[in-house]
Design an enzyme around this catalytic site. Structure first.
Site, PDB file in Angstrom:
ATOM      1  N   ALA A 121      38.412  67.964  19.159  1.00  0.00           N
ATOM      2  CA  ALA A 121      37.788  69.292  19.099  1.00  0.00           C
ATOM      3  C   ALA A 121      36.351  69.286  18.594  1.00  0.00           C
ATOM      4  O   ALA A 121      35.767  70.349  18.417  1.00  0.00           O
ATOM      5  CB  ALA A 121      38.632  70.210  18.205  1.00  0.00           C
ATOM      6  N   ASN A 160      43.958  67.273  23.976  1.00  0.00           N
ATOM      7  CA  ASN A 160      42.714  67.310  24.728  1.00  0.00           C
ATOM      8  C   ASN A 160      41.917  66.003  24.680  1.00  0.00           C
ATOM      9  O   ASN A 160      41.256  65.650  25.647  1.00  0.00           O
ATOM     10  CB  ASN A 160      41.851  68.453  24.181  1.00  0.00           C
ATOM     11  N   TYR A 166      43.097  43.734  34.611  1.00  0.00           N
ATOM     12  CA  TYR A 166      42.618  45.036  34.140  1.00  0.00           C
ATOM     13  C   TYR A 166      41.490  45.582  35.014  1.00  0.00           C
ATOM     14  O   TYR A 166      40.551  44.870  35.371  1.00  0.00           O
ATOM     15  CB  TYR A 166      42.128  44.911  32.703  1.00  0.00           C
TER      16      TYR A 166
END
Length: 353
Positions: free
Chosen positions: A75, A153, A230
């Protein structure tokens, strides 16, 4: 989090994406352009009445979130910060779960300048560390606060091969495992809140259209830490696929329990953020064209705030959203057995016996 590996072309979402395998040996920049060239027109409105142009304030206009408590990870910047601001604007008590408390404090101060009545707390959370996740959850629970909304988020994108503090490939650890553990640890608090308040709880998990661009098997369960095979973009797609699968399996389990909590995943849109900091060339290209075609953070946070607060989403669970409208995830993302396998695998990582 919103990022340039995401797109929301309404017509593209209806396709099967079988052609994706053709790009699995190509470089990240090629894949990025394949996504960007199919971007949606900014003007269309979906059944919800909202479009890619809609902002977080627009989709929550008239909604009163007073009495609700929300956790928002990541955030301290980008759409996480905007999500925090708009939820606070609508009256919610927001707990900012951030890696850098100083940065989070600055965001809080800026919001309070504009919204003096905002209720915001800043707490430290590093999703790269299960110890940090457990510490955050323990401290949050000790506050005795209710929890109505959990917004997963935070995220990283296209990082070079690295291991987390728990020796798990970094993107999978940060984008999925950390959030899986966090959700598990605070879920009882959410259940208690939903039961005592008689208000629906909502878990919102940010995925990406990048979930379609992953390894051919979807999740490489026995090769999560395989450095030799990867690929930074496919590893990102793998972690974002895991986000959708997590929401879907969580929905199935909550429905079985008869709990009044929903879980949905979403694609926030093509947004200019610092997610591509590990790819300087791609980041430069995106920065150059972004001012013309990408969403800003106000638009990027819209779908998150819509899914978290809007009455249109009441009772909706196990769905995938784009541009504040229902959308369709990939066939792998809808694989029930794959979701169950991921759940068990995630438990084995977070609660080893």
């Amino acid at each position: 989090m919103g990022n340039p590996c995401q797109q929301s072309d309404k017509s593209l979402l209806k396709k099967d994406y079988k052609h994706i395998k053709r790009f699995q040996t190509r470089k990240p920049l090629v894949v990025l352009f394949k996504i960007l060239e199919k971007m949606w027109p900014f003007g269309w409105k979906g059944p919800s009445g909202f479009s890619p142009r809609s902002t977080a304030e627009h989709v929550t206009q008239g909604i009163d979130a007073t009495g609700l408590t929300a956790i928002v990870t990541g955030a301290s910047s980008g759409i996480g910060a905007e999500t925090t601001r708009v939820l606070a604007l609508r009256g919610a008590h927001v707990v900012m779960a951030v890696r850098n408390v100083e940065s989070g404090g600055k965001v809080k101060d800026e919001i309070l300048k504009a919204i003096p009545t905002a209720k915001i707390d800043v707490m430290q959370l590093d999703l790269n560390s299960m110890e940090s996740v457990r510490k955050f959850a323990s401290e949050f629970i000790s506050l005795g606060l209710p929890l109505n909304i959990l917004i997963n988020n935070a995220g990283i994108m296209a990082a070079p091969f690295m291991l987390s503090q728990d020796n798990i490939e970094m993107q999978f650890a940060t984008n999925h495992v950390g959030h899986f553990l966090l959700t598990d640890l605070v879920l009882d608090t959410m259940k208690k809140t939903a039961r005592e308040s008689d208000r629906e709880g909502r878990i919102v998990i940010l995925s990406s259209e990048g979930h379609r661009f992953t390894y051919s098997e979807g999740i490489r369960f026995d090769k999560i830490n395989d450095e030799s095979g990867y690929n930074s973009m496919w590893a990102y797609g793998q972690s974002k696929l895991a986000n959708v699968l997590h929401a879907n399996e969580l929905t199935r389990r909550l429905k079985e329990e008869g709990v009044n909590i929903t879980a949905n995943s979403l694609h926030p849109g093509v947004i200019m953020t610092n997610l591509l900091r590990f790819h300087s060339v791609i980041n430069s290209v995106v920065t150059m064209v972004g001012r013309f075609v990408l969403k800003n953070v106000h638009q990027g946070a819209a779908t998150t705030c819509y899914v978290a607060l809007h009455p249109q989403v009441k009772g909706v669970s196990g769905e995938y959203f784009t541009d504040s409208n229902l959308s369709k995830a990939s066939s792998l993302a809808k694989d029930v057995e794959l979701a169950k396998k991921l759940w068990d695998f995630s438990l084995s990582l977070t609660n080893p016996k």
